[in-house]
Scaffold this motif. Sequence first.
Motif, mmCIF file in Angstrom:
data_model
loop_
_atom_site.group_PDB
_atom_site.id
_atom_site.type_symbol
_atom_site.label_atom_id
_atom_site.label_comp_id
_atom_site.label_asym_id
_atom_site.label_seq_id
_atom_site.Cartn_x
_atom_site.Cartn_y
_atom_site.Cartn_z
ATOM 1 N N SER A 248 -11.249 -0.942 10.253
ATOM 2 C CA SER A 248 -9.852 -0.969 9.800
ATOM 3 C C SER A 248 -9.746 -0.880 8.283
ATOM 4 C CB SER A 248 -9.156 -2.244 10.291
ATOM 5 O OG SER A 248 -9.117 -2.254 11.698
ATOM 6 N N ARG A 249 -10.574 -1.644 7.574
ATOM 7 C CA ARG A 249 -10.546 -1.566 6.109
ATOM 8 C C ARG A 249 -11.003 -0.180 5.657
ATOM 9 N NH1 ARG A 249 -10.117 -5.044 1.898
ATOM 10 N NH2 ARG A 249 -10.173 -6.773 3.339
ATOM 11 N N GLY A 250 -11.996 0.361 6.330
ATOM 12 C CA GLY A 250 -12.446 1.712 6.006
ATOM 13 C C GLY A 250 -11.333 2.732 6.145
ATOM 14 N N TRP A 251 -10.566 2.602 7.227
ATOM 15 C CA TRP A 251 -9.444 3.511 7.449
ATOM 16 C C TRP A 251 -8.429 3.368 6.324
ATOM 17 C CZ3 TRP A 251 -4.205 3.350 7.947
ATOM 18 C CH2 TRP A 251 -3.589 4.497 8.452
ATOM 19 N N LEU A 252 -8.083 2.110 5.980
ATOM 20 C CA LEU A 252 -7.111 1.861 4.913
ATOM 21 C C LEU A 252 -7.587 2.434 3.572
ATOM 22 C CD1 LEU A 252 -6.040 -1.820 5.667
ATOM 23 C CD2 LEU A 252 -4.538 0.181 5.705
ATOM 24 N N VAL A 253 -8.839 2.173 3.244
ATOM 25 C CA VAL A 253 -9.375 2.674 1.967
ATOM 26 C C VAL A 253 -9.376 4.195 1.953
ATOM 27 C CG1 VAL A 253 -11.420 2.789 0.483
ATOM 28 C CG2 VAL A 253 -10.737 0.605 1.491
ATOM 29 N N ASN A 254 -9.868 4.816 3.018
ATOM 30 C CA ASN A 254 -9.879 6.286 3.075
ATOM 31 C C ASN A 254 -8.471 6.852 2.924
ATOM 32 O OD1 ASN A 254 -12.615 6.803 3.327
ATOM 33 N ND2 ASN A 254 -12.572 6.667 5.557
ATOM 34 N N LYS A 255 -7.519 6.296 3.656
ATOM 35 C CA LYS A 255 -6.134 6.782 3.610
ATOM 36 C C LYS A 255 -5.553 6.593 2.211
ATOM 37 C CE LYS A 255 -3.682 8.521 6.905
ATOM 38 N NZ LYS A 255 -3.883 9.894 7.271
ATOM 39 N N TYR A 256 -5.807 5.439 1.601
ATOM 40 C CA TYR A 256 -5.296 5.202 0.246
ATOM 41 C C TYR A 256 -5.919 6.180 -0.751
ATOM 42 C CZ TYR A 256 -4.756 3.448 -4.407
ATOM 43 O OH TYR A 256 -4.500 3.382 -5.753
ATOM 44 N N VAL A 257 -7.226 6.346 -0.701
ATOM 45 C CA VAL A 257 -7.908 7.226 -1.654
ATOM 46 C C VAL A 257 -7.421 8.671 -1.498
ATOM 47 C CG1 VAL A 257 -10.161 8.218 -2.257
ATOM 48 C CG2 VAL A 257 -9.925 5.750 -1.960
ATOM 49 N N GLN A 258 -7.136 9.082 -0.286
ATOM 50 C CA GLN A 258 -6.677 10.453 -0.039
ATOM 51 C C GLN A 258 -5.215 10.667 -0.417
ATOM 52 O OE1 GLN A 258 -7.610 11.108 4.091
ATOM 53 N NE2 GLN A 258 -9.803 10.992 3.728
ATOM 54 N N THR A 259 -4.385 9.624 -0.298
ATOM 55 C CA THR A 259 -2.943 9.815 -0.484
ATOM 56 C C THR A 259 -2.364 9.125 -1.706
ATOM 57 O OG1 THR A 259 -2.321 7.868 0.831
ATOM 58 C CG2 THR A 259 -2.646 9.961 2.029
ATOM 59 N N GLY A 260 -3.006 8.045 -2.156
ATOM 60 C CA GLY A 260 -2.439 7.258 -3.252
ATOM 61 C C GLY A 260 -1.227 6.435 -2.835
ATOM 62 N N ASP A 261 -1.042 6.268 -1.540
ATOM 63 C CA ASP A 261 0.095 5.519 -0.991
ATOM 64 C C ASP A 261 0.046 4.073 -1.487
ATOM 65 O OD1 ASP A 261 1.825 3.977 0.616
ATOM 66 O OD2 ASP A 261 1.527 5.261 2.356
ATOM 67 N N LYS B 172 -1.135 -1.996 -1.742
ATOM 68 C CA LYS B 172 -0.646 -3.383 -1.733
ATOM 69 C C LYS B 172 -1.333 -4.178 -0.629
ATOM 70 C CE LYS B 172 3.350 -6.397 -1.766
ATOM 71 N NZ LYS B 172 2.464 -7.511 -1.834
ATOM 72 N N ILE B 173 -1.495 -3.585 0.545
ATOM 73 C CA ILE B 173 -2.197 -4.264 1.646
ATOM 74 C C ILE B 173 -3.635 -4.548 1.239
ATOM 75 C CG2 ILE B 173 -3.074 -4.002 4.004
ATOM 76 C CD1 ILE B 173 -0.532 -2.257 4.527
ATOM 77 N N LEU B 174 -4.316 -3.542 0.689
ATOM 78 C CA LEU B 174 -5.709 -3.717 0.254
ATOM 79 C C LEU B 174 -5.802 -4.781 -0.834
ATOM 80 C CD1 LEU B 174 -6.793 0.012 0.268
ATOM 81 C CD2 LEU B 174 -7.723 -1.801 1.724
ATOM 82 N N PHE B 175 -4.860 -4.763 -1.772
ATOM 83 C CA PHE B 175 -4.874 -5.733 -2.857
ATOM 84 C C PHE B 175 -4.641 -7.149 -2.326
ATOM 85 C CE2 PHE B 175 -3.247 -8.170 -6.411
ATOM 86 C CZ PHE B 175 -4.101 -7.790 -7.432
ATOM 87 N N ASP B 176 -3.701 -7.282 -1.387
ATOM 88 C CA ASP B 176 -3.370 -8.603 -0.845
ATOM 89 C C ASP B 176 -4.508 -9.203 -0.020
ATOM 90 O OD1 ASP B 176 -0.886 -8.513 -2.038
ATOM 91 O OD2 ASP B 176 0.193 -7.996 -0.188
ATOM 92 N N TYR B 177 -5.338 -8.372 0.589
ATOM 93 C CA TYR B 177 -6.374 -8.873 1.502
ATOM 94 C C TYR B 177 -7.792 -8.562 1.032
ATOM 95 C CZ TYR B 177 -2.478 -9.894 4.508
ATOM 96 O OH TYR B 177 -1.311 -10.401 5.000
ATOM 97 N N SER B 178 -7.958 -8.341 -0.262
ATOM 98 C CA SER B 178 -9.277 -8.071 -0.833
ATOM 99 C C SER B 178 -9.446 -8.917 -2.091
ATOM 100 C CB SER B 178 -9.403 -6.600 -1.259
ATOM 101 O OG SER B 178 -9.161 -5.720 -0.209
ATOM 102 N N TYR B 179 -10.682 -9.095 -2.501
ATOM 103 C CA TYR B 179 -10.900 -9.603 -3.844
ATOM 104 C C TYR B 179 -10.305 -8.581 -4.806
ATOM 105 C CZ TYR B 179 -14.240 -13.128 -2.217
ATOM 106 O OH TYR B 179 -14.830 -14.200 -1.605
ATOM 107 N N GLU B 180 -9.747 -9.055 -5.897
ATOM 108 C CA GLU B 180 -9.111 -8.158 -6.867
ATOM 109 C C GLU B 180 -10.055 -7.045 -7.313
ATOM 110 O OE1 GLU B 180 -6.867 -8.251 -11.210
ATOM 111 O OE2 GLU B 180 -7.815 -10.075 -10.464
ATOM 112 N N GLU B 181 -11.326 -7.388 -7.515
ATOM 113 C CA GLU B 181 -12.289 -6.402 -7.996
ATOM 114 C C GLU B 181 -12.461 -5.254 -7.002
ATOM 115 O OE1 GLU B 181 -13.079 -10.348 -9.852
ATOM 116 O OE2 GLU B 181 -12.840 -9.691 -7.782
ATOM 117 N N TYR B 182 -12.449 -5.549 -5.714
ATOM 118 C CA TYR B 182 -12.575 -4.484 -4.718
ATOM 119 C C TYR B 182 -11.341 -3.600 -4.729
ATOM 120 C CZ TYR B 182 -16.529 -7.179 -2.939
ATOM 121 O OH TYR B 182 -17.709 -7.860 -2.816
#
Length: 115
Positions: A79-92, A97-107
């Motif tokens: 699921s995180r892989g899907w989110l990261v891939n989608k974000y990197v491809q689209t910049g959505d 915000k979802i990744l930031f809220d549920y990840s360490y800030e550095e990630y």
Amino acid sequence: ITQVSAQEKVVQSSVLDIEENSDFTSFAMLDSVVGKYNVFFTGENHLFRKSNYMLQLKMLKYLHKKAGVRHLFLEFGYSRGWLVNKYVQTGDTTLYKILFDYSYEEYALLYKGIW
């Protein structure tokens, strides 16, 4: 910096510039070998999240510039892989915000830097 190994052989080492800039001169020590490989591995010490993400991002940018590297494998679930891939491809920004809220800030900063 010069270090002497156990075999009394002199080894040159240097400090890597991992700041967010376009200066890759400190990575020049890899220039002679980077073109010989298709896969590159790095490791990390989880006590140093900030410097880990900065090094990963700067290394990826260096490898992209010098060897055309366009793929990065990271260790996490589907699921995180899907989110990261989608974000990197689209910049959505909603995904970020979802990744930031549920990840360490550095990630989250790594994902943003990759985008």
